[in-house]
Design a protein around this motif. Structure first.
Motif, PDB file in Angstrom:
ATOM      1  N   GLU B 151       1.353  -1.184  -0.082  1.00 52.68           N
ATOM      2  CA  GLU B 151      -0.331   0.072  -0.090  1.00 52.68           C
ATOM      3  C   GLU B 151       0.665   1.530   0.176  1.00 52.68           C
ATOM      4  O   GLU B 151       0.738   2.289   0.096  1.00 52.68           O
ATOM      5  N   ASP B 152       1.574   1.592   0.966  1.00 50.41           N
ATOM      6  CA  ASP B 152       3.332   2.294   0.403  1.00 50.41           C
ATOM      7  C   ASP B 152       2.921   2.648  -0.735  1.00 50.41           C
ATOM      8  O   ASP B 152       3.882   4.103  -0.401  1.00 50.41           O
ATOM      9  N   LEU B 153       3.288   1.624  -1.588  1.00 46.92           N
ATOM     10  CA  LEU B 153       3.921   2.152  -2.930  1.00 46.92           C
ATOM     11  C   LEU B 153       3.156   2.776  -3.621  1.00 46.92           C
ATOM     12  O   LEU B 153       3.437   3.853  -3.958  1.00 46.92           O
ATOM     13  N   PHE B 154       1.893   2.395  -3.311  1.00 44.15           N
ATOM     14  CA  PHE B 154       0.635   3.673  -3.976  1.00 44.15           C
ATOM     15  C   PHE B 154       0.752   5.364  -3.245  1.00 44.15           C
ATOM     16  O   PHE B 154       1.059   6.384  -3.501  1.00 44.15           O
ATOM     17  N   ARG B 155       0.608   4.714  -1.869  1.00 41.55           N
ATOM     18  CA  ARG B 155       0.987   6.640  -0.805  1.00 41.55           C
ATOM     19  C   ARG B 155       1.971   7.438  -1.874  1.00 41.55           C
ATOM     20  O   ARG B 155       2.042   8.594  -1.787  1.00 41.55           O
ATOM     21  N   HIS B 156       3.408   6.476  -1.423  1.00 34.86           N
ATOM     22  CA  HIS B 156       4.650   7.276  -2.053  1.00 34.86           C
ATOM     23  C   HIS B 156       4.136   8.195  -3.313  1.00 34.86           C
ATOM     24  O   HIS B 156       4.425   9.160  -3.584  1.00 34.86           O
ATOM     25  N   THR B 157       3.749   7.238  -4.379  1.00 36.37           N
ATOM     26  CA  THR B 157       3.381   7.618  -5.981  1.00 36.37           C
ATOM     27  C   THR B 157       2.223   9.207  -5.699  1.00 36.37           C
ATOM     28  O   THR B 157       2.807   9.968  -6.368  1.00 36.37           O
ATOM     29  N   PHE B 158       1.374   9.235  -3.870  1.00 38.71           N
ATOM     30  CA  PHE B 158      -0.197   9.927  -4.552  1.00 38.71           C
ATOM     31  C   PHE B 158       0.852  10.991  -4.181  1.00 38.71           C
ATOM     32  O   PHE B 158       0.861  12.229  -5.188  1.00 38.71           O
ATOM     33  N   ALA B 159       2.488  10.809  -2.649  1.00 37.79           N
ATOM     34  CA  ALA B 159       2.593  11.828  -2.917  1.00 37.79           C
ATOM     35  C   ALA B 159       3.902  12.763  -3.819  1.00 37.79           C
ATOM     36  O   ALA B 159       3.658  13.782  -4.015  1.00 37.79           O
ATOM     37  N   ALA B 160       4.899  11.676  -4.320  1.00 41.97           N
ATOM     38  CA  ALA B 160       4.935  12.016  -5.234  1.00 41.97           C
ATOM     39  C   ALA B 160       4.641  12.799  -6.688  1.00 41.97           C
ATOM     40  O   ALA B 160       4.834  13.860  -6.989  1.00 41.97           O
ATOM     41  N   GLY B 161       3.489  12.176  -7.469  1.00 44.11           N
ATOM     42  CA  GLY B 161       2.254  13.216  -7.857  1.00 44.11           C
ATOM     43  C   GLY B 161       1.359  14.220  -7.288  1.00 44.11           C
ATOM     44  O   GLY B 161       1.781  15.389  -8.104  1.00 44.11           O
ATOM     45  N   ILE B 162       1.618  14.730  -6.045  1.00 42.14           N
ATOM     46  CA  ILE B 162       1.389  16.095  -5.689  1.00 42.14           C
ATOM     47  C   ILE B 162       2.190  17.011  -5.589  1.00 42.14           C
ATOM     48  O   ILE B 162       2.138  17.804  -5.839  1.00 42.14           O
TER      49      ILE B 162
END
Lengths: 220, 220
Positions: B151-162
């Motif tokens: 799930e962290d993969l997705f959290r971090h990617t969201f953060a990167a996209g922001i």
DNA sequence: GTCTATAAAGGGATAGAC
DNA sequence: GTCTATCCCTTTATAGAC
């Protein structure tokens, strides 16, 4: 509350101020709780009885069999959803406004009746895997029909929103599935915090709906 | 393939060209197959043995218990997801591009190992609610950890996209949950059509990802 | 390394007491 | 309306043969 489940069970008689319908309700709620916690197969009739502070005799008095009990929980879950969303779907406003309201109502149901709603989800698996015998096929078909009617509320609202220009999706049916997927998943990860109020839940529901309906991409 | 599972079973001895590790793999694969077809609860050790063309003796020789077998299948399911998404998460492109690729890969896993993935997500809850004894606590904790990492993969990617301005969500954690909810739900409603090819699934996956990431509202 | 046989436990359902 | 007692079947797990 006039008497606890334990009191009633040990007395062996229903108090005069407890309607037969309510006694049945108690069994139904206990079953929903068990089905959510342990799953259908791993829930025994003894578990349901234990949750009531009673024995199997009471459960079997109100419900013929374990599948019957499951079906009634499923039906109740569908009724809850339908009563929450149908008025919004039939109300006024743009497609987007109605969809937004339906999504919020649906999400609140996931939070506040999650034992029933999780059981509802399992019903889909039961249907597809044939977890119960073929003698219950007809009952399952009927329940699947209820689900289809409910989903249709969302499909139609999507179509209405496309028509009035407030919604834009390539396929209403696919949109309904991804939307309800995101919202149904709330029942999987959500659990109430101590001291949580209805207001907190409404606020969270609104944040969820806003995230999902608005999409994840940055607006150009 | 040098010999079928049936041949091996009836001969009673392992052929010299079959490593012990591979024999164990065969049992694991059979268990995964059963879990995919019937779900965890409905699968008995006899079912697994039957799928191998063998008896329980063989299964218990390689795996101590049914929970043990389940844990190994769970781990394999996580590996499938991780191997599909981790390279995309670590690859190049904007946050939005990576998230899009991860979502497509995740969705394809939901389609191609459908019941397998459902057993994964639902099965852990059943154990978490305390059906099994404390002897599996450690193993369970570890598996939950794997899920968190994923799930962290997705959290971090969201953060990167922001950060790079290609994604816009109020809360990366909530966004991860609603996104994975929508995609996980694919495993609930999807079933392959006769004659369906990988290309069909990829196209459907792309349509799903586009619907979810783009949102449902009409763009102003 | 796999089989057969069996022990031990669990769970669905029923009968009849109260 | 609920409880106790019980039947019978399924399932997990083990023991010992081969």
């Amino acid at each position: 509350m006039p008497a606890s489940a334990q009191d009633i069970a040990s007395s062996g008689i229903a108090p005069p101020d407890t309607a037969p319908q309510d006694r049945r309700e108690e069994v139904l709620a206990a079953a929903a709780e068990c089905f959510m916690r342990r799953g259908y197969e791993q829930t025994s009739m003894d578990h349901v009885a234990e949750a009531l502070g009673a024995t199997k005799g009471r459960v079997y008095h109100h419900f013929r069999s374990k599948p019957e009990l499951f079906f009634q929980v499923y039906r109740r879950a569908m009724d809850i959803l339908m009563q929450a969303c149908e008025p919004v779907a039939a109300g006024g406003g743009t497609g987007e406004q109605r969809l937004s309201g339906m999504a919020k109502a649906h999400t609140l149901c996931m939070m506040e009746t999650r034992t029933f709603q999780r059981t509802l989800t399992m019903g889909v698996d039961l249907y597809r895997f044939g977890g119960t015998g073929p003698e219950h096929k007809a009952a399952l078909e009927e329940l699947m029909g209820l689900r289809f009617v409910y989903e249709d509320l969302f499909r139609h609202t999507f179509a209405a929103g496309i028509a009035d220009g407030t919604l834009a999706v390539p396929d209403p049916s696919l949109a309904m599935r991804t939307l309800l997927g995101a919202l149904n998943w709330v029942a999987v990860w959500y659990s109430p915090r101590p001291g949580e109020t209805r207001q907190h839940r409404e606020r969270l529901a609104e944040e969820i709906v806003e995230t999902v309906l608005g999409g994840y991409r940055a607006k150009a």
